[in-house]
Design a protein around this motif. Structure first.
Motif, short mmCIF file in Angstrom:
data_model
loop_
_atom_site.label_atom_id
_atom_site.label_comp_id
_atom_site.label_asym_id
_atom_site.label_seq_id
_atom_site.Cartn_x
_atom_site.Cartn_y
_atom_site.Cartn_z
N LEU A 66 0.86 -1.20 0.00
CA LEU A 66 0.00 0.00 0.00
C LEU A 66 0.89 1.24 0.00
O LEU A 66 1.79 1.37 0.84
N VAL A 67 0.65 2.12 -0.97
CA VAL A 67 1.40 3.39 -1.04
C VAL A 67 0.42 4.53 -0.78
O VAL A 67 -0.50 4.76 -1.59
N VAL A 76 0.03 -3.92 -6.00
CA VAL A 76 0.14 -2.58 -5.42
C VAL A 76 -1.23 -1.93 -5.33
O VAL A 76 -2.03 -2.00 -6.28
N ILE A 77 -1.47 -1.29 -4.20
CA ILE A 77 -2.70 -0.51 -4.01
C ILE A 77 -2.26 0.92 -3.71
O ILE A 77 -1.41 1.13 -2.83
N ILE A 78 -2.82 1.87 -4.46
CA ILE A 78 -2.51 3.26 -4.11
C ILE A 78 -3.63 3.83 -3.26
O ILE A 78 -4.81 3.61 -3.53
N GLY A 79 -3.23 4.56 -2.21
CA GLY A 79 -4.19 5.31 -1.42
C GLY A 79 -4.26 6.70 -2.02
O GLY A 79 -3.22 7.29 -2.33
N GLY A 125 -6.78 -9.48 2.82
CA GLY A 125 -6.48 -10.32 4.00
C GLY A 125 -5.16 -10.00 4.67
O GLY A 125 -4.97 -10.32 5.84
N TYR A 126 -4.23 -9.42 3.97
CA TYR A 126 -2.94 -9.04 4.58
C TYR A 126 -2.26 -7.96 3.75
O TYR A 126 -2.65 -7.71 2.60
N LEU A 127 -1.26 -7.36 4.35
CA LEU A 127 -0.39 -6.40 3.65
C LEU A 127 1.04 -6.79 3.97
O LEU A 127 1.34 -7.16 5.11
N THR A 128 1.90 -6.70 2.98
CA THR A 128 3.32 -6.99 3.22
C THR A 128 4.10 -5.71 3.47
O THR A 128 5.05 -5.69 4.25
N THR A 129 3.69 -4.67 2.75
CA THR A 129 4.47 -3.42 2.81
C THR A 129 3.53 -2.22 2.91
O THR A 129 2.56 -2.13 2.14
N LEU A 130 3.84 -1.35 3.85
CA LEU A 130 3.13 -0.07 3.94
C LEU A 130 4.15 1.02 3.66
O LEU A 130 5.17 1.13 4.35
N ILE A 131 3.88 1.81 2.62
CA ILE A 131 4.76 2.94 2.32
C ILE A 131 4.01 4.22 2.66
O ILE A 131 3.06 4.62 1.97
#
Ligand SMILES: NC(=O)c1ccc[n+]([C@@H]2O[C@H](COP(=O)([O-])OP(=O)(O)OC[C@H]3O[C@@H](n4cnc5c(N)ncnc54)[C@H](OP(=O)(O)O)[C@@H]3O)[C@@H](O)[C@H]2O)c1
Length: 252
Positions: free
Chosen positions: A9-10, A32-35, A81-87
């Motif tokens: 998530l960015v 990748v998911i953009i916020g 269900g999960y996230l590996t990376t939060l930017i």
């Protein structure tokens, strides 16, 4: 961990470095998911990436709006269900070139809402998702502007900069980085927390055009995201509680 099981998530991913980070990580095979605080802007960013053959998802996420952050965390939990990376990339500056003796509380609070409290709210609400991954990482996009050592170094590129609200908020986010990293380690959680200084980069940050920023010596977006992309694609996940840029460690 394989790149294709990584979900990243960015925040602030609809333009600038956030969008470029999303593009680079999606091209490397990550989900990748953009916020984006404005969902329409986020959707058009996703469409641009789709035109380049990259499938990226978008979620409404205003880091200063607690309900928005809560809803985003819920949606991500239900969908992925999960996230590996939060930017934690979303950031803003409200107080360029105002003397510390003159700056209003209002401006300082605005700087802190986005760059500090927003970052903390997103991090705390995304932690349950990060804890569900076999290993996870949090990358906080900070700035050399938050380094007190560099602010006192006459040779530093940030020596003459005055943006005390923004600089204080980034310095505070650096301390949150250190303390959260230590908490994760104390609790034997496989989650690393690091801060990045992208350098001065030619985006629309602070209201300037990329051209104006370039004239002042700003680097390209590609250079600005290099360290973040390296950290986000490092599956050994050894770096923890660091503050680095493209040249190595940055003084806190
Ligand atoms: N550019 C530089 O020279 C530089 C140097 C050091 C550090 N940084 C840091 O790098 C990060 C990215 O900056 P950038 O240069 O790419 O700037 P940018 O082009 O101005 O992009 C900032 C992004 O943050 C988003 N954002 C702002 N407030 C938000 C909020 N309340 N909730 C969610 N998103 C929000 C913006 O969304 P909207 O489009 O809706 O405004 C935009 O997507 C920031 O944290 C900044 O502090 C930049």
């Amino acid at each position: 961990m394989k790149n294709n099981s990584v979900i990243t998530l960015v925040t602030g991913g609809n333009r600038g470095m956030g969008l470029a980070i999303a593009k680079a990580l999606a091209a490397s095979g990550q989900k990748v998911i953009i916020g984006s605080r404005n969902l329409d802007k986020g959707k058009s960013a996703v469409e641009k990436l789709a035109a380049d053959g990259l499938k990226v998802d978008v979620i409404q996420l205003d880091v200063t709006d607690s309900d928005s952050v809560t809803a985003a965390a819920q949606e991500l939990m239900e969908k992925y269900g999960y996230l590996t990376t939060l930017i934690n990339n979303a950031g803003s500056v409200f107080d360029f070139r105002i003397e510390p003796s003159q700056i209003s509380q209002e401006l300082i609070r605005k700087d802190f809402e986005v760059n500090y409290f927003g970052l903390i709210d997103v991090t705390q609400k995304m932690l349950p998702l990060l804890k569900k991954a076999p290993q996870a990482k949090i990358i906080n996009i900070s700035s050399m502007m938050g380094s007190k050592t560099e602010a006192l170094n006459p040779q530093s590129e940030v020596y003459k900069a005055v943006a005390v609200g923004y600089q204080s908020a980034k310095a505070a986010a650096n301390m949150f980085t250190v303390q959260l990293a230590k908490e994760m380690t104390r609790n034997n959680l496989p989650i690393t927390v690091n801060a990045i200084d992208p350098g001065m980069v030619a985006t629309e940050f602070g209201g300037a055009t990329p051209e104006q920023a370039r004239e002042m010596g700003a680097k390209s977006i590609d250079v600005g995201i290099t360290r973040t992309v390296a950290l986000a694609t490092d599956f050994e996940n050894k770096d923890n509680a660091t503050f680095t840029n493209i040249s190595g460690p940055v003084a806190w």
